[in-house]
Motif scaffolding. Sequence first.
Motif, short mmCIF file in Angstrom:
data_model
loop_
_atom_site.label_atom_id
_atom_site.label_comp_id
_atom_site.label_asym_id
_atom_site.label_seq_id
_atom_site.Cartn_x
_atom_site.Cartn_y
_atom_site.Cartn_z
N ASN A 25 36.63 47.40 46.04
CA ASN A 25 37.79 46.52 46.04
C ASN A 25 39.03 47.39 46.28
O ASN A 25 38.90 48.57 46.59
CB ASN A 25 37.88 45.70 44.74
N LYS A 38 45.12 38.18 50.03
CA LYS A 38 44.48 37.17 49.20
C LYS A 38 43.15 36.70 49.78
O LYS A 38 42.30 36.18 49.07
CB LYS A 38 45.42 35.97 49.02
N THR A 39 42.99 36.87 51.09
CA THR A 39 41.79 36.36 51.75
C THR A 39 41.07 37.40 52.60
O THR A 39 39.90 37.21 52.94
CB THR A 39 42.13 35.16 52.65
N ALA A 81 40.24 41.60 53.00
CA ALA A 81 40.33 42.91 52.35
C ALA A 81 40.91 43.94 53.30
O ALA A 81 40.70 43.89 54.52
CB ALA A 81 38.94 43.35 51.90
N SER A 112 36.49 46.40 51.80
CA SER A 112 35.73 45.16 52.00
C SER A 112 34.26 45.37 51.66
O SER A 112 33.65 46.38 52.04
CB SER A 112 35.85 44.68 53.45
N TYR A 135 32.92 35.85 44.76
CA TYR A 135 34.31 35.47 44.47
C TYR A 135 34.34 34.03 43.97
O TYR A 135 34.47 33.08 44.75
CB TYR A 135 35.19 35.65 45.71
N GLU A 185 39.17 34.56 39.88
CA GLU A 185 40.17 34.97 40.87
C GLU A 185 41.13 36.03 40.33
O GLU A 185 41.50 36.98 41.04
CB GLU A 185 40.96 33.76 41.37
N PHE A 200 40.75 37.98 44.61
CA PHE A 200 40.53 37.17 45.81
C PHE A 200 40.44 35.70 45.44
O PHE A 200 39.92 35.33 44.38
CB PHE A 200 39.23 37.57 46.51
#
Length: 373
Positions: free
Chosen positions: A179, A277-278, A280, A285, A324, A329, A334
Motif C-alpha cells: 500500500n 482514492k481509486t 494506487a 498497487s 477493499y 475504507e 481505498f
Amino acid sequence: MMEPKKLIGMVIAAVLLIVALTLGGQVLTLMPQVQEEMRTTPTPTPLYGNVMAVTPDPSLPTSPPVLKNGSVGDAVTALQNRLQELGYYAGEIDGQFGNATRTAVMLFQQQHGLDADGVFGQATSAALYDDSAQPLRVTEAPTQAPTPEPTAAPASVSAQSVVTRKPYLRPDGLPLLVNRDNPLPDGYEPYDLVEMNSYCDSSVVKIKYSDTWAEREAVDALMVMLQAAHDEGITVWQISAAYRTLAYQQQLFDNQVQTYISQNGLSRSAAISATRKTVADPGTSEHHLGTAFDITVPGVSFAGTDQANWLAENCWDYGFILRYAKDKESITGFLAEAWHFRYVGQPHAQIMRDENLCLEEYLDKYGVLILEE
C-alpha cells in the motif's frame, strides 16, 4: 615290423608335442607384455562406492522423511492432521504438500524457534510430534505506552498508521502487504507468471484483454473457485485486470489525474489526491504482485450481482479475500471495490473472514507472520 596302429599313435603324439612346444614359446614371448599392461592398468573402482556394502539393519530406527512442496502420500496426510489439530492448518486433508501446507509448517516453525523454511525435516518433525508442541497462538501487536502529551487522533484509523513493520515477505507464505505506506520491495518479481488467455478454460471465465498475466498458483486457485461457482449455477465471469507492470500502473495513474483536471476542473494537487482514492501510485498497487484480480461480469456493474454476492461469501474458502471492503475504507485508504480480490492462501483467508480483518489489520495483529527482517 611295427604295427600300423602304433605307428599312427606315435605320429599323432609327435604332432601334439610340436604344437605344445610352439604355443609355449609364444606364451613365454607375450608374458612380459602382459605383466607390463597389468602393472600400468589401475584396478577399477565401483562407480557408486563399495559394492560389498552391508545393507542397514531394518530394525534400527530411521529418520523421518523430508517433506516439502510437491510431496504426496500418507506422511503428508499425517502432517496435515497434526497441524490441523494444533490450529496451524485449515485446508483440506488430501495428502498433498502444497502452499497451504507449507504456510502451516512455516507458522509452526516460527512459533517454535525453528528455521522457518517451510520444509518438514527431522527437527520440525521432532517438535511437531512432541507432547510439548504448542497450538497456534495469536501474537498481539505491542501497544505503546501513552505519551505525557498525546496528540489527538482522528476518529478513523489512517491506512498509513496501521502497519509499518516490513517486510511481510512471501517466500512463500504468501501475504505481502502493498500500500502507500508499504511499497513494493525494490527488485521484487512475481512468481511463475502464466498468460491467462492460453492458460484458463474459456468456458469458465472470459479474460477481457489479451496478454493478461498472473501467478500460476493464484490462477489455479481462481479456476477452482470459479468452477465451484459454476457448479452452483453462478456463471458468466470475466477477469478485467490481473498483473500490472510499474509502467502500466503509472500510465493508469497519470490518465486518471488528467481526467480529473480536464473534466472536473481540479488543480493538479487536488486531482492527484482524488486519484489516490481509486488508483494506487506506481509501486504501491497489489496488481504488481500477480495475485490480485479484478473479477467482473461483462457489461454489468459488478456490485450487487449474484457473482459479487457469491464471491463475498465464498472466496475465503479458496484462499481469496475481498481486499477493499466498505467497512474498512478508513484502514485500507481505498474506496470499496466489490470486484477486487486478492489471493493470500490458507489459513490466512479464513482467519481474516472469521475475525473480520482486512489485510492491514491481520498483519498488524498476527506478528508471527513476519517472515524476514
